[in-house]
Design a protein around this motif. Sequence first.
Motif, PDB file in Angstrom:
ATOM      1  N   VAL A 196       0.832  -1.206   0.000  1.00 29.55           N
ATOM      2  CA  VAL A 196       0.000   0.000   0.000  1.00 29.55           C
ATOM      3  C   VAL A 196       0.865   1.254   0.000  1.00 29.55           C
ATOM      4  N   GLU A 197       1.931   1.234   0.802  1.00 34.31           N
ATOM      5  CA  GLU A 197       2.823   2.398   0.842  1.00 34.31           C
ATOM      6  C   GLU A 197       3.474   2.652  -0.518  1.00 34.31           C
ATOM      7  N   LEU A 198       3.887   1.588  -1.193  1.00 29.71           N
ATOM      8  CA  LEU A 198       4.506   1.739  -2.511  1.00 29.71           C
ATOM      9  C   LEU A 198       3.501   2.274  -3.529  1.00 29.71           C
ATOM     10  N   VAL A 199       2.264   1.799  -3.457  1.00 31.82           N
ATOM     11  CA  VAL A 199       1.224   2.296  -4.364  1.00 31.82           C
ATOM     12  C   VAL A 199       0.966   3.779  -4.114  1.00 31.82           C
ATOM     13  N   LEU A 200       0.916   4.175  -2.852  1.00 38.39           N
ATOM     14  CA  LEU A 200       0.681   5.590  -2.535  1.00 38.39           C
ATOM     15  C   LEU A 200       1.804   6.470  -3.074  1.00 38.39           C
ATOM     16  N   ARG A 201       3.032   5.978  -2.993  1.00 40.43           N
ATOM     17  CA  ARG A 201       4.147   6.752  -3.554  1.00 40.43           C
ATOM     18  C   ARG A 201       4.018   6.844  -5.080  1.00 40.43           C
ATOM     19  N   GLU A 202       3.575   5.752  -5.729  1.00 40.40           N
ATOM     20  CA  GLU A 202       3.370   5.785  -7.171  1.00 40.40           C
ATOM     21  C   GLU A 202       2.296   6.802  -7.549  1.00 40.40           C
ATOM     22  N   LEU A 203       1.338   6.992  -6.656  1.00 35.86           N
ATOM     23  CA  LEU A 203       0.258   7.947  -6.904  1.00 35.86           C
ATOM     24  C   LEU A 203       0.660   9.380  -6.593  1.00 35.86           C
ATOM     25  N   GLY A 204       1.909   9.575  -6.131  1.00 33.74           N
ATOM     26  CA  GLY A 204       2.400  10.933  -5.909  1.00 33.74           C
ATOM     27  C   GLY A 204       2.524  11.357  -4.465  1.00 33.74           C
TER      28      GLY A 204
END
Length: 492
Positions: A239-247
Amino acid sequence: MAMCKRTSLLLLFTILLFLTLASPAAAFGAGNIASIAKIEGRNWRHGDVEDTLKTLLALRGGKWTAMNVRRVYFGNWLRDYSQALDVGTLKSVNKDTIRILVWVLSFLSFGYATGEFEVTEERLGVYRPEEHIDNPKDYADNMDARHYDPRLRPPVHPAELAIDPLTGMKNYIANETGGWATSTGYVKHSLTRSIHFGRLYTSGGTGIAGREGDLCEALRCLGQALHCLEDFSAHSNYVELVLRELGFHSVFTHTGRVFPLVTGTFGAVDFLHSVLGEAQDKFSQTEVDELDNVLGEAHEQQKKSERSGQKSVLQGLLQQIPNLGGLSGDADRLEAQSNAKEMENMHISPQQSRGPAGAGAVPLSGGFDPAKTARDIYPILEFRDKVMRCIEETIEQIPGLSALVEKISETLSLFILSLLAPFVRPIIAQASLELKMGSSAVVDSSAAHQYEPWTVPTCTDPTHSLLSKDHFSNKLNTPAGESTPGRTPPPR
């Protein structure tokens, strides 16, 4: 060829993960959230994903029954509670003692405790990191845990902790080329076993269902596979990696300066965090303490009813339903045995009741033998299951029995818990005493590892207690549970 095989395995893992996350729940603490609760659809537990099975087609195109959903979740639930059988507990407590406690907790959770719901040694198993996608770094302080139980994993090979450049994940998650245990391997094993027993169940060819035991085993294995898949979003930094991908670049990934997909290590501090955090979610003490309170209150209430001349309430209710009247004699016999055990307990000293610790320990003469206790409580649990299964069969044939069934169920539960109390409460006291001894020293020695992602720039091994999203207090419990592409979140 090896690269092709690894790519295929990764694809399989991705497909299985997508199929699991396609339902509106992803994971985490044991149990599920009641549909009437305000946090339904916002916070998540492992049992929530099983609830969504009711919306899917079952075997032969039918609908999922409540009993079959319960059978699936039983396999999921067992994986959560297998964590109780690990080095930290087996050093101090007999494994049969732990199994009995989990068995009675299972009875309180599922309402059944024999047949397909019996917590056997094989079904419960032991703690295996790959079943939860846990990072095995420093497992058992790098000693051979198989000394305590041969089913525990061997010492960790350093290559297991390396990052697979083809996937960006740690090798212990999905790289099956090294000969070590992986979570993808466990999921494939569980699903293969589920398919095997499912085929046995449906192989009649005449349309008549096969052995019920095959169906139950297929559903249990499906449940344990789901547990591992659900833990992917619950126990990783996905989830943390996805949030970083989202900016959202201020989101901490629980690693140093590189951002691989990792899960947390599960040490002594993390075990306490998991148990205590789960208890906090349920607004109770630890589950074992809660079990002790439930047994004690039921036993006292039953004795109070007897003193008031209401001893035959259950027998009277049983005689109102066909095929149950003959069980009143069994109730009398079990009650007499429970009373005899209570009298026996009064003559056992604290020194005798403790006995020696450890998985292979032999209880002291006159003390509490967990293996004998398991044999003693089985007829009690079997009696309760026999009554309830008979009721379920009868209620379909005779309308208007719902109020009577509810009354019998409540009275029966009180009666069964009262019978169990003299057998189970002494081993609760023994286990609690053993587990509390020296726990503070263990916590102090391992607490420093909790902060390595902040203090060590190359760290890729965060701890479970800081990374996991199991509990409602974690702000990422909700997005982890809603981590389905295109899924509309519930209204806020």
